[in-house]
Scaffold this active site. Structure first.
Site, PDB file in Angstrom:
ATOM      1  N   ASN A 208       0.847  -1.198   0.000  1.00  0.00           N
ATOM      2  CA  ASN A 208       0.000   0.000   0.000  1.00  0.00           C
ATOM      3  C   ASN A 208       0.881   1.245   0.000  1.00  0.00           C
ATOM      4  OD1 ASN A 208       0.686   0.627   2.837  1.00  0.00           O
ATOM      5  ND2 ASN A 208      -0.417  -1.271   3.219  1.00  0.00           N
ATOM      6  N   ASP A 277      -4.780  -6.177   5.088  1.00  0.00           N
ATOM      7  CA  ASP A 277      -5.834  -6.996   5.689  1.00  0.00           C
ATOM      8  C   ASP A 277      -5.859  -8.399   5.075  1.00  0.00           C
ATOM      9  OD1 ASP A 277      -6.763  -5.034   7.446  1.00  0.00           O
ATOM     10  OD2 ASP A 277      -7.867  -4.044   5.842  1.00  0.00           O
ATOM     11  N   LYS A 287       8.586 -17.756  -9.942  1.00  0.00           N
ATOM     12  CA  LYS A 287       7.904 -16.642 -10.608  1.00  0.00           C
ATOM     13  C   LYS A 287       6.731 -17.181 -11.430  1.00  0.00           C
ATOM     14  CE  LYS A 287       8.688 -13.007 -13.918  1.00  0.00           C
ATOM     15  NZ  LYS A 287       9.357 -12.799 -15.187  1.00  0.00           N
ATOM     16  N   PHE A 322      -4.195   3.361  14.799  1.00  0.00           N
ATOM     17  CA  PHE A 322      -4.509   4.408  13.842  1.00  0.00           C
ATOM     18  C   PHE A 322      -5.750   3.976  13.073  1.00  0.00           C
ATOM     19  CE2 PHE A 322      -1.255   7.752  13.358  1.00  0.00           C
ATOM     20  CZ  PHE A 322      -0.461   7.390  14.423  1.00  0.00           C
ATOM     21  N   LYS A 336     -13.552   1.249  15.742  1.00  0.00           N
ATOM     22  CA  LYS A 336     -12.287   0.505  15.815  1.00  0.00           C
ATOM     23  C   LYS A 336     -11.746   0.480  17.249  1.00  0.00           C
ATOM     24  CE  LYS A 336     -10.940   0.980  11.042  1.00  0.00           C
ATOM     25  NZ  LYS A 336     -10.242   1.713  10.007  1.00  0.00           N
ATOM     26  N   LYS A 340     -11.225  -3.150  18.834  1.00  0.00           N
ATOM     27  CA  LYS A 340      -9.849  -3.622  19.028  1.00  0.00           C
ATOM     28  C   LYS A 340      -9.373  -3.421  20.460  1.00  0.00           C
ATOM     29  CE  LYS A 340      -8.922  -2.714  14.170  1.00  0.00           C
ATOM     30  NZ  LYS A 340      -7.898  -3.013  13.168  1.00  0.00           N
TER      31      LYS A 340
HETATM   32  N1  CTP Z   1      -4.187  -3.178  11.959  1.00  0.00           N
HETATM   33  C1  CTP Z   1      -3.535  -4.297  12.435  1.00  0.00           C
HETATM   34  N2  CTP Z   1      -3.603  -5.461  11.744  1.00  0.00           N
HETATM   35  C2  CTP Z   1      -4.345  -5.550  10.611  1.00  0.00           C
HETATM   36  C3  CTP Z   1      -5.018  -4.420  10.126  1.00  0.00           C
HETATM   37  C4  CTP Z   1      -4.915  -3.232  10.833  1.00  0.00           C
HETATM   38  O1  CTP Z   1      -2.867  -4.218  13.460  1.00  0.00           O
HETATM   39  N3  CTP Z   1      -4.387  -6.707   9.967  1.00  0.00           N
HETATM   40  C5  CTP Z   1      -4.104  -1.937  12.763  1.00  0.00           C
HETATM   41  C6  CTP Z   1      -3.403  -0.798  12.056  1.00  0.00           C
HETATM   42  O2  CTP Z   1      -2.008  -0.807  12.342  1.00  0.00           O
HETATM   43  C7  CTP Z   1      -4.089   0.407  12.652  1.00  0.00           C
HETATM   44  C8  CTP Z   1      -5.494  -0.089  12.969  1.00  0.00           C
HETATM   45  O3  CTP Z   1      -5.401  -1.517  12.997  1.00  0.00           O
HETATM   46  O4  CTP Z   1      -3.495   0.796  13.869  1.00  0.00           O
HETATM   47  C9  CTP Z   1      -6.547   0.297  11.990  1.00  0.00           C
HETATM   48  O5  CTP Z   1      -6.126   0.033  10.683  1.00  0.00           O
HETATM   49  P1  CTP Z   1      -7.056   0.392   9.432  1.00  0.00           P
HETATM   50  O6  CTP Z   1      -6.404  -0.096   8.183  1.00  0.00           O
HETATM   51  O7  CTP Z   1      -7.490   1.826   9.518  1.00  0.00           O
HETATM   52  O8  CTP Z   1      -8.364  -0.435   9.738  1.00  0.00           O
HETATM   53  P2  CTP Z   1      -8.748  -1.932   9.602  1.00  0.00           P
HETATM   54  O9  CTP Z   1      -8.869  -2.500  10.966  1.00  0.00           O
HETATM   55  O10 CTP Z   1      -7.880  -2.640   8.653  1.00  0.00           O
HETATM   56  O11 CTP Z   1     -10.227  -1.788   9.040  1.00  0.00           O
HETATM   57  P3  CTP Z   1     -10.732  -1.361   7.564  1.00  0.00           P
HETATM   58  O12 CTP Z   1      -9.604  -1.626   6.625  1.00  0.00           O
HETATM   59  O13 CTP Z   1     -11.915  -2.222   7.372  1.00  0.00           O
HETATM   60  O14 CTP Z   1     -11.080   0.105   7.684  1.00  0.00           O
END
Ligand code: CTP
Length: 400
Positions: A208, A277, A287, A322, A336, A340
């Site tokens: 990303n 995610d 490859k 975050f 969140k 969490k």
């Molecule tokens: N995070 C994590 N592990 C994951 C996904 C996210 O620890 N697999 C943590 C990120 O480091 C951040 C927080 O969760 O501190 C929120 O991340 P974000 O990408 O905003 O949200 P998601 O929980 O992934 O939800 P969504 O993508 O559905 O908004």
């Protein structure tokens, strides 16, 4: 600044004349100023000017040892509370970045253990030259401070970045250095930063846009405030911050393993990383060759690291997440926070100009359970980092 000993290093650029203004301002603030000039600085301004302003002897020659009882560069390095190099030419920056010590100023820079502030001043093209920028990054990575030069007309006729900041601006920076809080001494802080890479095959991956800047700023600020910092970082090109233990990782699974491993020893965990995610269900060992018109990659869910920390955290630990959002920022962040079991969510609208991935600034809201949301204005990621650390300390205080 009263009674503080400041070593002012003046190197040879046209802005050397402005260093006289700085010297005078520091003396007025009550500082004891000792001046070291490079040979070329003396071509721009006379040592007598500084001697008259500082009322101390100006040193230009490393071999002129006026006091047989001491070695000047070591004595000065030991006695100072701060070293300021203003103006810092490209040459003196390069020497300091590589440890060269061929005159009084660069030798003293190697000998000192106190904070050093460089105020670069040069032609705009010189300043933006990648060699100069690399050298400045080296200085920063070693924990030395760099005052960003101002923009405007330059002595060389060009207009752009490269002007020595005005004496009052430098005095403000110096004041802030002396004010630097050490309020995180004794705290163990784990920060995650950057984006993860999810392997498709040996040469391809999913990732990303995260630059890692916010997490790095947090790690750097916490270390400056005295914390024992570990930075677990995904993909980034940023130089490692000074006085921080860096653990590079690739995928979300790697980060999950490392973070849970380190969790029990931490007082604070800040999850600034952009964790993928999903990951490819299978990372091909070889490859992937092109075949038909379509290729489908099946993705499976990664563990949610923050949520896993939330289930394991102890009462003394502060866990910060975050939330990168493009809509309903505070509502989504609050969801969140609950889901969490975090103590603080730093929410940012990544679709806004001046916020989110890659930017040097951020616009965030701090969301805590049972507290009104704190919306912060647009600030540098450095200042946002300080505000987040202040909030973490407030959470710890509330628990007492
Ligand atoms: N995070 C994590 N592990 C994951 C996904 C996210 O620890 N697999 C943590 C990120 O480091 C951040 C927080 O969760 O501190 C929120 O991340 P974000 O990408 O905003 O949200 P998601 O929980 O992934 O939800 P969504 O993508 O559905 O908004």
């Amino acid at each position: 600044m009263k009674g503080k000993v400041i070593l002012l290093g003046v190197s040879g650029g046209i802005a050397a004349y402005k260093a006289a203004g700085l010297c005078s301002a520091l003396v007025k603030e009550g500082a004891v100023v000792h001046v070291i000039m490079t040979e070329s600085a003396t071509r721009f301004i006379a040592p007598l000017t500084f001697q008259s302003l500082a009322k101390t002897a100006v040193i230009t020659d490393i071999f002129a040892e006026p006091d047989p009882g001491e070695i000047s560069h070591i004595a000065l390095a030991d006695k100072a509370d701060l070293v300021v190099v203003a103006p810092a030419t490209a040459n003196v920056i390069a020497k300091a970045a590589h440890g060269l010590a061929d005159d009084m100023l660069t030798t003293t820079l190697l000998a000192t253990r106190v904070p050093v502030l460089f105020a670069p001043a040069m032609n705009v093209n010189m300043y933006h030259n990648p060699v100069v920028q690399d050298n400045l990054a080296r200085l920063r990575a070693r924990g030395w401070l760099v005052a960003e030069p101002g923009e405007g007309p330059l002595a060389c006729g060009y207009t752009g970045r490269g002007r020595l900041p005005e004496p009052e601006e430098l005095v403000d920076v110096i004041r802030a250095i002396f004010r630097q809080k050490k309020d995180m001494q004794g705290l163990r802080v784990l920060v995650t930063a950057g984006g993860t890479r999810e392997r498709i095959d040996p040469v391809r991956y999913l990732t990303n846009d995260s630059s890692g800047k916010m997490g790095f700023a947090l790690a750097e600020a916490a270390a400056r405030r005295g914390a024992d910092v570990t930075l677990v970082t995904g993909n980034t090109t940023l130089p490692p911050p000074a006085n921080v233990r860096v653990v590079p990782v690739e995928s979300a699974l790697d980060m999950h393993r490392v973070v849970l491993d380190l969790l029990p020893q931490q007082d604070v965990v800040i999850k600034a990383a952009a964790v993928a995610d999903y990951r490819p269900a299978l990372a091909a060992e070889r490859k992937i060759k092109k075949t038909g018109d379509r290729l489908t990659i099946e993705l499976v869910r990664n563990p949610d690291i923050l949520a896993d920390i939330g289930t394991r955290k102890t009462d003394r630990q502060v866990i910060v997440g975050f939330a990168a959002e493009t809509n309903d920022v505070v509502t989504n962040a609050a969801a969140k926070l609950r889901a969490k079991n975090a103590d603080l969510i730093v929410a940012n609208d990544v679709s806004q100009e001046g916020a989110g991935f890659g930017s040097d600034t951020n616009i965030v809201s701090l969301v805590r359970p049972d507290r009104p949301v704190r919306e912060l204005p647009q600030m540098s990621k450095r200042d946002v980092a300080e505000a987040i650390l202040d909030e973490i300390l407030a959470i710890r205080k509330d628990r007492l």
